[in-house]
Design a protein around this motif. Structure first.
Motif, mmCIF file in Angstrom:
data_model
loop_
_atom_site.group_PDB
_atom_site.id
_atom_site.type_symbol
_atom_site.label_atom_id
_atom_site.label_comp_id
_atom_site.label_asym_id
_atom_site.label_seq_id
_atom_site.Cartn_x
_atom_site.Cartn_y
_atom_site.Cartn_z
ATOM 1 N N LEU A 42 36.827 26.032 39.346
ATOM 2 C CA LEU A 42 36.615 27.305 38.350
ATOM 3 C C LEU A 42 37.686 26.697 37.279
ATOM 4 N N THR A 43 37.212 27.103 35.951
ATOM 5 C CA THR A 43 38.098 26.832 34.552
ATOM 6 C C THR A 43 38.131 27.997 33.974
ATOM 7 N N TYR A 44 39.141 28.634 33.645
ATOM 8 C CA TYR A 44 39.168 29.979 33.002
ATOM 9 C C TYR A 44 40.331 30.209 32.063
ATOM 10 N N ARG A 45 40.067 31.184 31.112
ATOM 11 C CA ARG A 45 40.904 31.253 30.081
ATOM 12 C C ARG A 45 42.280 32.212 30.682
ATOM 13 N N ASN A 46 43.320 31.533 30.375
ATOM 14 C CA ASN A 46 44.584 32.112 30.944
ATOM 15 C C ASN A 46 45.235 33.263 29.947
ATOM 16 N N ASP A 47 44.497 33.575 28.998
ATOM 17 C CA ASP A 47 44.793 34.816 27.944
ATOM 18 C C ASP A 47 43.954 35.737 28.294
ATOM 19 N N VAL A 48 42.632 35.642 28.953
ATOM 20 C CA VAL A 48 41.837 36.740 29.428
ATOM 21 C C VAL A 48 41.896 37.115 30.551
ATOM 22 N N PHE A 49 42.495 36.234 31.714
ATOM 23 C CA PHE A 49 42.568 36.497 33.122
ATOM 24 C C PHE A 49 44.226 36.138 33.309
ATOM 25 N N SER A 50 44.930 36.990 32.799
ATOM 26 C CA SER A 50 46.325 36.694 32.405
ATOM 27 C C SER A 50 47.084 36.909 33.878
ATOM 28 N N GLY A 51 46.198 37.704 34.853
ATOM 29 C CA GLY A 51 47.025 37.615 36.143
ATOM 30 C C GLY A 51 46.753 36.359 37.186
ATOM 31 N N GLY A 52 46.275 35.476 36.417
ATOM 32 C CA GLY A 52 45.787 34.301 37.405
ATOM 33 C C GLY A 52 44.221 34.055 37.464
ATOM 34 N N ALA A 53 43.811 33.107 38.135
ATOM 35 C CA ALA A 53 42.439 32.893 38.457
ATOM 36 C C ALA A 53 41.569 34.210 39.054
ATOM 37 N N PRO A 54 40.546 34.538 38.462
ATOM 38 C CA PRO A 54 39.768 35.803 39.043
ATOM 39 C C PRO A 54 39.375 35.227 40.529
ATOM 40 N N LYS A 55 39.683 36.272 41.599
ATOM 41 C CA LYS A 55 39.256 36.081 42.918
ATOM 42 C C LYS A 55 37.595 36.345 43.169
ATOM 43 N N THR A 56 37.092 37.171 42.333
ATOM 44 C CA THR A 56 35.777 37.508 42.783
ATOM 45 C C THR A 56 34.813 37.341 41.441
ATOM 46 N N TRP A 57 33.344 37.365 41.598
ATOM 47 C CA TRP A 57 32.487 37.479 40.409
ATOM 48 C C TRP A 57 32.606 38.599 39.728
ATOM 49 N N ASP A 58 32.811 39.704 40.589
ATOM 50 C CA ASP A 58 32.966 41.183 39.812
ATOM 51 C C ASP A 58 34.292 41.072 38.838
ATOM 52 N N GLU A 59 35.350 40.394 39.074
ATOM 53 C CA GLU A 59 36.414 40.374 38.374
ATOM 54 C C GLU A 59 36.222 39.298 37.057
ATOM 55 N N VAL A 60 35.478 38.442 37.468
ATOM 56 C CA VAL A 60 35.022 37.240 36.406
ATOM 57 C C VAL A 60 34.437 38.221 35.213
ATOM 58 N N ILE A 61 33.200 39.232 35.612
ATOM 59 C CA ILE A 61 32.613 39.745 34.640
ATOM 60 C C ILE A 61 33.341 40.894 34.080
ATOM 61 N N ALA A 62 34.079 41.696 34.835
ATOM 62 C CA ALA A 62 35.076 42.838 34.215
ATOM 63 C C ALA A 62 35.910 42.508 33.376
ATOM 64 N N LYS A 63 36.911 41.460 33.857
ATOM 65 C CA LYS A 63 37.955 40.941 32.976
ATOM 66 C C LYS A 63 37.561 40.086 31.575
ATOM 67 N N GLY A 64 36.391 39.767 31.825
ATOM 68 C CA GLY A 64 35.704 38.941 30.774
ATOM 69 C C GLY A 64 35.196 39.817 29.724
ATOM 70 N N LYS A 65 34.750 40.939 30.322
ATOM 71 C CA LYS A 65 34.346 42.011 29.045
ATOM 72 C C LYS A 65 35.444 42.611 28.437
ATOM 73 N N GLU A 66 36.713 42.681 29.216
ATOM 74 C CA GLU A 66 37.611 43.116 28.053
ATOM 75 C C GLU A 66 38.352 42.095 27.304
ATOM 76 N N GLY A 67 38.032 40.874 27.574
ATOM 77 C CA GLY A 67 38.284 39.630 26.774
ATOM 78 C C GLY A 67 37.437 39.755 25.640
ATOM 79 N N VAL A 68 36.102 40.058 25.698
ATOM 80 C CA VAL A 68 35.369 40.281 24.600
ATOM 81 C C VAL A 68 35.783 41.278 23.573
ATOM 82 N N ALA A 69 36.017 42.617 24.357
ATOM 83 C CA ALA A 69 36.474 43.923 23.416
ATOM 84 C C ALA A 69 37.871 43.306 22.966
ATOM 85 N N ALA A 70 38.790 42.646 23.433
ATOM 86 C CA ALA A 70 39.823 42.190 22.612
ATOM 87 C C ALA A 70 39.756 41.062 21.558
ATOM 88 N N GLY A 71 38.675 40.628 21.439
ATOM 89 C CA GLY A 71 38.382 39.567 20.596
ATOM 90 C C GLY A 71 38.978 38.244 20.700
#
Length: 437
Positions: free
Chosen positions: A169-198
């Motif tokens: 996995l490669t991920y954005r550490n400013d979107v997943f600020s708590g470390g690598a997402p552990k589940t696919w649900d977390e990928v989507i949920a935290k990712g949506k927050e990253g989109v909302a935050a611009g």
């Protein structure tokens, strides 16, 4: 790495049988393998891939210091398999080493065109090998189902792992600020927050092109949902409840959270999305992951971190190692064997790790200064789980059939489970015609 082929098991076995009748394995007779060229000449054939850059830049010069005269011949991925197979079949002897994509090993193994490296003195039982990697060098497989004609054959080491490529996995550490997402649900949920935050435009990105690209992107999700591809009789079981759930998630939820053109995305578009700062997470092989810290290739250097693939039930990645075989027609066969012994030694593997490439020996992961942040994560992924594609010479055809149906469902944005049912019937029909049952 990408994987595709127009060769079928039938054509491979047919060609291989002809070659087997024309070629006598010197190792079988206990005779020394010839080296026609002096000066430790070794001609290596490889396909173009970023995962080989550290080898080219750092290891080839070391080999030359050891007296090897390395000639590195590189082609585009799409032409190498058939080019090398023609070289092996004809006995043209243009190469001493093929750096194969691992799904090609069954094709070359079934055709009996590669040397027995165990007889050449390479120890496949060395405990320092990454077990899942050295297993891929044996034909027929030491474990799991075997195709007809090879049920009782003794497994022979015809290839050795060369670069330990696998998905992570490669991920954005400013979107997943708590470390690598552990589940696919977390990928989507935290990712949506990253989109909302611009911070990003899309939670995730992947390859959607029909055939190998889409199957490669779907495969780790399939494994994470608990899917299995075949039973021990080669009956397709990838359309199990677990498989269908993974496909529905892939063509539905994942598509809804990916760029609008993802159906037509291949490696270039996928890489541009993560390296350009648009996407929050991606599953990819090392060739593109190694670009994450290069400011010349990414707009978000310092914001990309690595992790084990997310899980639903498990965290299992797809293996995709570079693996080396010596053709029976090699002009400098003894040199090639000597080169491989040097290359897979603990000392050289440590140098490979320091150069930034994923090694194939476990001790090399423990060097004080690995040349890339991805290397310790790769070992974490290996220990969490990493599986090769099914060990059949017909994988390319299976992948093609499945990839077409997955792509249709991705275009529709639904119907992943039904796509697997259709593909399973097509695969069963094809393998029936090919004589699997």
């Amino acid at each position: 790495m990408m994987h595709s082929s127009r060769l079928t098991r039938r054509s491979v076995v047919k060609g291989g049988l002809g070659l087997a009748l024309a070629t006598t394995a010197l190792t079988t007779l206990g005779l020394p393998m010839p080296a026609r060229a002096a000066g430790k000449k070794v001609i290596i054939g490889a396909f173009a891939d970023g995962g080989l850059t550290p080898f080219k830049q750092k290891i080839i010069p070391l080999a030359k210091e050891q007296g090897f005269d390395v000639e590195f011949l590189e082609d585009e991925y799409g032409v190498t398999l058939e080019k090398w197979f023609a070289d092996a079949q004809s006995g043209a002897g243009q190469y001493d080493l093929y750096l194969l994509d691992d799904p090609w090993v069954p094709q070359f193994g079934a055709a009996n065109v590669l040397e027995d490296l165990g007889a050449g003195g390479i120890d496949g039982s060395d405990k320092d090998w990454i077990g899942s990697m050295i297993d891929m060098g044996y034909w027929p497989p030491q474990q799991g189902p075997r195709v007809k004609g090879f049920e009782s054959a003794k497994p022979t080491l015809i290839c050795v792992p060369f670069v330990g490529d696998l998905q992570t996995l490669t991920y954005r550490n400013d979107v997943f600020s708590g470390g690598a997402p552990k589940t696919w649900d977390e990928v989507i949920a935290k990712g949506k927050e990253g989109v909302a935050a611009g911070k990003i435009k899309y939670p995730v990105v992947f390859r959607g092109v029909s055939g190998n690209p889409i199957v490669t992107s779907w495969y780790p999700i399939f494994l994470s949902f608990g899917g299995s591809f075949f039973d021990d009789k080669w009956n397709p079981i990838f359309n199990s409840a677990e498989g269908k759930a993974s496909a529905d998630f892939f063509v539905g939820t994942m598509k809804q959270n990916a760029p609008s053109g993802v159906v037509e995305f291949d490696s270039d578009q996928e890489g541009a999305a993560i390296l350009g700062g648009d996407a929050g997470a991606i599953i990819q092989y090392s060739g593109n992951a190694l670009k994450a810290d290069d400011p010349a290739q990414t707009k978000v250097a310092g914001k990309l971190d690595f992790g084990v693939v997310p899980k639903q039930e498990k965290a299992i990645a797809q293996m995709g190692i570079f693996i080396a075989g010596v053709p029976k027609s090699a002009p400098n066969k003894a040199n090639a064997i000597e080169f491989l012994k040097w290359y897979v030694s603990a000392e050289t593997q440590a140098k490979l790790s320091e150069a930034g490439s994923i090694p194939v020996k476990r001790t090399a992961f423990g060097v004080a200064k690995p040349g890339n942040r991805l290397i310790p994560v790769a070992l974490q992924q290996l220990d969490a789980g990493a599986l090769p594609r099914p060990r059949t010479p017909d994988w390319a055809k299976v992948e093609e059939l499945l990839g077409i149906e997955l792509n249709k469902a991705l275009q529709a944005g639904s119907g992943g489970g039904a796509a697997l049912d259709t593909a399973a019937k097509q695969v069963k029909d094809y393998l029936t015609t090919a004589g699997y049952y």
